[in-house]
Design an enzyme around this catalytic site. Structure first.
Site, PDB file in Angstrom:
ATOM      1  N   MET A   1       0.823  -1.210   0.000  1.00 60.75           N
ATOM      2  CA  MET A   1       0.000   0.000   0.000  1.00 60.75           C
ATOM      3  C   MET A   1       0.858   1.260   0.000  1.00 60.75           C
ATOM      4  O   MET A   1       0.554   2.241  -0.682  1.00 60.75           O
ATOM      5  CB  MET A   1      -0.939  -0.002   1.207  1.00 60.75           C
ATOM      6  CG  MET A   1      -2.028  -1.055   1.151  1.00 60.75           C
ATOM      7  SD  MET A   1      -3.268  -0.698  -0.108  1.00 60.75           S
ATOM      8  CE  MET A   1      -4.202   0.601   0.718  1.00 60.75           C
TER       9      MET A   1
ATOM     10  N   ASN B   1      11.901   3.738   4.031  1.00 59.69           N
ATOM     11  CA  ASN B   1      11.750   2.342   4.411  1.00 59.69           C
ATOM     12  C   ASN B   1      13.006   1.913   5.162  1.00 59.69           C
ATOM     13  O   ASN B   1      14.114   2.308   4.808  1.00 59.69           O
ATOM     14  CB  ASN B   1      11.544   1.432   3.201  1.00 59.69           C
ATOM     15  CG  ASN B   1      10.801   0.155   3.584  1.00 59.69           C
ATOM     16  OD1 ASN B   1       9.575   0.147   3.670  1.00 59.69           O
ATOM     17  ND2 ASN B   1      11.530  -0.918   3.848  1.00 59.69           N
TER      18      ASN B   1
ATOM     19  N   SER C   1      -9.187   2.417   1.777  1.00 63.81           N
ATOM     20  CA  SER C   1      -9.723   1.198   1.169  1.00 63.81           C
ATOM     21  C   SER C   1      -9.525   1.222  -0.337  1.00 63.81           C
ATOM     22  O   SER C   1      -9.619   2.265  -0.975  1.00 63.81           O
ATOM     23  CB  SER C   1     -11.217   1.055   1.469  1.00 63.81           C
ATOM     24  OG  SER C   1     -11.728  -0.097   0.805  1.00 63.81           O
TER      25      SER C   1
ATOM     26  N   GLY D   1      -7.278  -1.523  -1.714  1.00 64.43           N
ATOM     27  CA  GLY D   1      -6.211  -2.467  -2.025  1.00 64.43           C
ATOM     28  C   GLY D   1      -5.091  -1.812  -2.814  1.00 64.43           C
ATOM     29  O   GLY D   1      -5.005  -0.589  -2.929  1.00 64.43           O
TER      30      GLY D   1
ATOM     31  N   LYS E   1     -13.752   2.911   8.721  1.00 63.76           N
ATOM     32  CA  LYS E   1     -13.045   1.934   7.877  1.00 63.76           C
ATOM     33  C   LYS E   1     -13.253   0.521   8.408  1.00 63.76           C
ATOM     34  O   LYS E   1     -13.410  -0.433   7.638  1.00 63.76           O
ATOM     35  CB  LYS E   1     -11.546   2.274   7.838  1.00 63.76           C
ATOM     36  CG  LYS E   1     -10.675   1.235   7.122  1.00 63.76           C
ATOM     37  CD  LYS E   1     -11.132   0.976   5.686  1.00 63.76           C
ATOM     38  CE  LYS E   1     -10.104   0.246   4.849  1.00 63.76           C
ATOM     39  NZ  LYS E   1      -9.691  -1.059   5.332  1.00 63.76           N
TER      40      LYS E   1
ATOM     41  N   HIS F   1     -16.653  -0.490   7.396  1.00 69.29           N
ATOM     42  CA  HIS F   1     -16.547  -0.760   5.954  1.00 69.29           C
ATOM     43  C   HIS F   1     -16.079  -2.189   5.740  1.00 69.29           C
ATOM     44  O   HIS F   1     -16.640  -2.940   4.921  1.00 69.29           O
ATOM     45  CB  HIS F   1     -15.560   0.234   5.324  1.00 69.29           C
ATOM     46  CG  HIS F   1     -15.062  -0.146   3.963  1.00 69.29           C
ATOM     47  ND1 HIS F   1     -14.145  -1.161   3.763  1.00 69.29           N
ATOM     48  CD2 HIS F   1     -15.330   0.349   2.734  1.00 69.29           C
ATOM     49  CE1 HIS F   1     -13.884  -1.282   2.475  1.00 69.29           C
ATOM     50  NE2 HIS F   1     -14.592  -0.373   1.828  1.00 69.29           N
ATOM     51  N   ASN F   2     -15.046  -2.604   6.484  1.00 67.22           N
ATOM     52  CA  ASN F   2     -14.526  -3.963   6.334  1.00 67.22           C
ATOM     53  C   ASN F   2     -15.525  -5.001   6.812  1.00 67.22           C
ATOM     54  O   ASN F   2     -15.609  -6.101   6.248  1.00 67.22           O
ATOM     55  CB  ASN F   2     -13.209  -4.102   7.094  1.00 67.22           C
ATOM     56  CG  ASN F   2     -12.063  -3.414   6.387  1.00 67.22           C
ATOM     57  OD1 ASN F   2     -12.273  -2.553   5.540  1.00 67.22           O
ATOM     58  ND2 ASN F   2     -10.836  -3.773   6.730  1.00 67.22           N
TER      59      ASN F   2
ATOM     60  N   GLU G   1     -17.936  -5.388   4.154  1.00 68.38           N
ATOM     61  CA  GLU G   1     -17.202  -6.141   3.112  1.00 68.38           C
ATOM     62  C   GLU G   1     -17.249  -7.644   3.396  1.00 68.38           C
ATOM     63  O   GLU G   1     -17.463  -8.452   2.489  1.00 68.38           O
ATOM     64  CB  GLU G   1     -15.759  -5.638   3.094  1.00 68.38           C
ATOM     65  CG  GLU G   1     -14.805  -6.364   2.184  1.00 68.38           C
ATOM     66  CD  GLU G   1     -13.389  -5.868   2.403  1.00 68.38           C
ATOM     67  OE1 GLU G   1     -12.492  -6.707   2.647  1.00 68.38           O
ATOM     68  OE2 GLU G   1     -13.167  -4.639   2.334  1.00 68.38           O
ATOM     69  N   TYR G   2     -17.053  -8.031   4.663  1.00 67.72           N
ATOM     70  CA  TYR G   2     -17.124  -9.449   5.044  1.00 67.72           C
ATOM     71  C   TYR G   2     -18.464 -10.040   4.618  1.00 67.72           C
ATOM     72  O   TYR G   2     -18.547 -11.140   4.065  1.00 67.72           O
ATOM     73  CB  TYR G   2     -16.985  -9.601   6.562  1.00 67.72           C
ATOM     74  CG  TYR G   2     -15.578  -9.729   7.091  1.00 67.72           C
ATOM     75  CD1 TYR G   2     -14.569  -8.857   6.693  1.00 67.72           C
ATOM     76  CD2 TYR G   2     -15.261 -10.707   8.035  1.00 67.72           C
ATOM     77  CE1 TYR G   2     -13.287  -8.957   7.210  1.00 67.72           C
ATOM     78  CE2 TYR G   2     -13.981 -10.828   8.555  1.00 67.72           C
ATOM     79  CZ  TYR G   2     -12.990  -9.942   8.138  1.00 67.72           C
ATOM     80  OH  TYR G   2     -11.722 -10.056   8.650  1.00 67.72           O
TER      81      TYR G   2
END
Length: 626
Positions: free
Chosen positions: A175, A194, A295, A297, A350, A353-354, A357-358
């Protein structure tokens, strides 16, 4: 990004000189705030009378309008004393993220000497002390000592603008990489970070930059201090790291190098309660914190995700152009990003939202199982689902069609995938939250437990042999299954939105469910035509089951869901979410439920009391049931 560069400080500190030189160096317009004072203000100061807040208000508004107009086409320099934070708030209103503050600081004696040397200026040295008394030193400013030569000061400002990035991205996982590229494609100057592990993970940020042409101007780092110092003040740093302890560790690593007023943005799937804790913790250190749900992906993060930010509204304004700039766009071209509400509300939305989504995924899995039991192969099922798009189109429906059509050799790939569904915890959090808040989001719990049940593969295989239960042929048609699927989705969205509404009440968040539905219309996993249809519905009422059109639709679909669920149960086919959707509506629409028995039982063994239907006072009663 165009900027308004405000040069501030007490009268006599050299603002106009620096402003003129800077505008020449950058080849951008220059405006002296003193030239915009109304005659009444000039007359008052000429008489040696200090201006009060009321005097300054209209003047500050005029300069703010000037800045907003100029920044539409170009950067500019505006010189203004800006002594109080409230003055600076007015000057930057509506352009907070595009405002850069340069504070010219010096001692009273230094500046008094300069003021006394000026001639023909309405500000006398006698008013200087009032300016120092009024001055509230800024925390989000580039502070420069006036003892430096003007040319040196300008050189430092230009270097700050040239060398420093406007936004930082910490963490280059899947992401983080996509969001970095998205930011760069939108023209933002960014720094990327990173960590490195010698011998195994080296040069990640540098190699990533070199692999993508849009990152040509980005600055890559593996050193935290250098990364932080590469950013303009106030620093805006988005954390794209794993939720949990790692997020806390990263925050602790960053804190020593941050300054008052800097902003950390948590873009991971963090628990909303932890977001609240981090908000309070960082507030105590004068660091701003925004919790952002993202959201979409990997592809959504690159092309435009749905973004759900929560936290302090003023802090959001400072990061708004970046988040809205990279977000997906709705059908009206507006960004699928909106200020959700206070504290951890962004991560809460969020999370829900998930949870939705499930359920959406489980409903499609149950639809697949029904058609599969009816003897349809994956291609045939894909064709059926494809034909549904005119009625119930969604991102998940579309990818399910693609999944079912994917071949692996002579067989469909889906037939070779082990039937054990994983999860990353957000469904679990949502189920816990719905229990804690007392909201009946039963479908989310059913979808979660269906995944948990799937994970017991060996036990399921053994039980199948011992019980001898196997589905028999179903007597259903495609239209009935479509209607049942539509019914389940409506109940799912009602329950998810109801949970968000209840959280808003419990935590005193100011939430706009219509706006939340709007930002779910593109860029996210649950984007769908139905989310689009809910926008006007939610403007009328947070409860979609009060809407006449929704009620009519559910009534029309009810015979089909009854038939599908009954047939599946009779033929011994598990349909956890389809069956729970109709069970919920049956319970929700029952005016006289069986809860009177439960309350009597509670009073019997625990003296928990009950209310009586023939006692309109609402008093509670207890009975000795023996």
């Amino acid at each position: 990004m165009n900027q308004v560069i405000y040069i501030m400080g007490v009268s006599g500190c050299g603002k106009s000189t620096i402003g003129n030189l800077l505008s020449e160096a950058l080849k951008i317009p220059f405006f002296d705030g003193d030239d915009f004072h109304p005659e009444a203000n000039v007359a008052k100061m000429s008489k040696g009378i200090p201006l009060n807040d009321e005097d300054r208000f209209g003047w500050l508004q005029t300069l703010n309008e000037l800045g907003k107009k100029q920044v539409e086409n170009n950067s500019c320099v505006i010189v203004c004393s800006g002594l109080k934070q409230m003055y600076r708030d007015i000057l930057s209103k509506g352009i907070e993220s595009k405002s850069m503050w340069v504070y010219l600081s010096g001692s009273f004696n230094q500046i008094e000497e300069r003021v006394n040397k000026r001639s023909g200026h309405f500000m006398s040295s006698a008013l200087l002390q009032s300016q120092f008394d009024t001055l509230e030193e800024p925390i989000n400013a580039l502070q420069l000592d006036i003892s430096l030569k003007p040319e040196e000061i300008v050189k430092k400002i230009v270097k700050e603008l040239d060398m420093k990035s406007e936004f930082g991205l910490f963490g280059l996982g899947v992401m983080g990489k996509s969001l970095s590229r998205n930011l760069a494609q939108k023209g933002f100057n960014i720094s990327i970070f990173n960590r490195e592990v010698k011998g195994s993970e080296e040069n990640i940020a540098i190699d990533f930059k070199n692999a993508h042409s849009e990152l040509e101007k980005s600055q890559p780092f593996s050193n935290v201090e250098a990364f932080v110092n590469s950013l303009q003040i106030p620093r805006r740093i988005m954390l794209m790291v794993n939720a949990g302890k790692i997020t806390d560790m990263v925050i602790d690593d960053l804190i020593p190098y941050l300054s008052d007023g800097d902003i950390l943005i948590d873009g991971g799937n963090s628990n909303y309660l932890k977001t609240k804790e981090r908000y309070d913790y960082l507030k105590s250190k004068n660091i701003n914190f925004i919790g952002v749900g993202v959201s979409g992906g990997e592809e959504g993060a690159l092309k435009g995700p749905s973004i759900m930010p929560g936290g302090n509204k003023e802090t959001y304004e400072l990061v708004k152009p970046y988040l809205e700039g990279i977000a997906a766009k709705d059908t009206n071209g507006l960004p699928c990003c909106t200020y959700v509400g206070e504290e951890g509300s962004g991560h809460f939305v969020k999370m829900v939202h998930n949870g939705i989504e499930y359920v959406e995924m489980q409903l499609l899995a149950e639809v697949y199982t029904i058609f599969n039991t009816m003897g349809r192969n994956p291609d045939e099922i894909a064709n059926i689902l494809e034909s549904w798009k005119s009625d119930v189109d969604s991102y998940l429906l579309g990818i399910t069609v693609d999944i079912l059509r994917k071949k692996d050799g002579d067989d469909w790939l889906v037939n070779k995938i082990v039937d054990k569904a994983g999860n990353k915890g957000t469904g679990n959090w949502t189920t816990i939250a719905t229990a804690q808040l007392g909201a009946p989001s039963t479908l989310i719990a059913s979808a979660l437990f269906a995944r948990y049940t799937s994970f017991y593969k060996e036990e399921r295989c053994n039980a199948n042999e011992k019980f001898g239960i196997s589905p028999s042929e179903l007597n259903l048609n495609s239209d009935d299954v479509l209607n049942a699927y539509q019914f389940g989705r409506i109940i799912n969205h009602y329950q998810g939105l109801k949970l968000i509404s209840e959280a808003g009440k419990a935590y005193s968040w100011t939430l706009n469910l219509s706006e939340i539905a709007r930002i779910w219309t593109n860029g996210c996993i649950i984007k769908s035509d139905f989310a689009e249809a809910l926008i006007p519905v939610l403007k009328e009422d947070d409860n979609i089951l009060t809407n006449p059109s929704i009620i009519s639709q559910l009534k029309e679909l009810k015979p089909s869901i009854n038939k599908v669920v009954a047939e599946c149960i009779l033929r011994e086919l598990p349909v956890a979410c389809l069956s729970e959707s109709v069970n919920f509506l049956n319970a929700y629409t029952t005016s006289n439920s069986s809860a009177n028995i439960i309350q009597a039982q509670r009073d019997y063994f625990g003296a928990h009391t009950y209310q009586r239907i023939d006692d309109l006072s609402g008093d509670f009663h207890h009975t000795n049931w023996n």
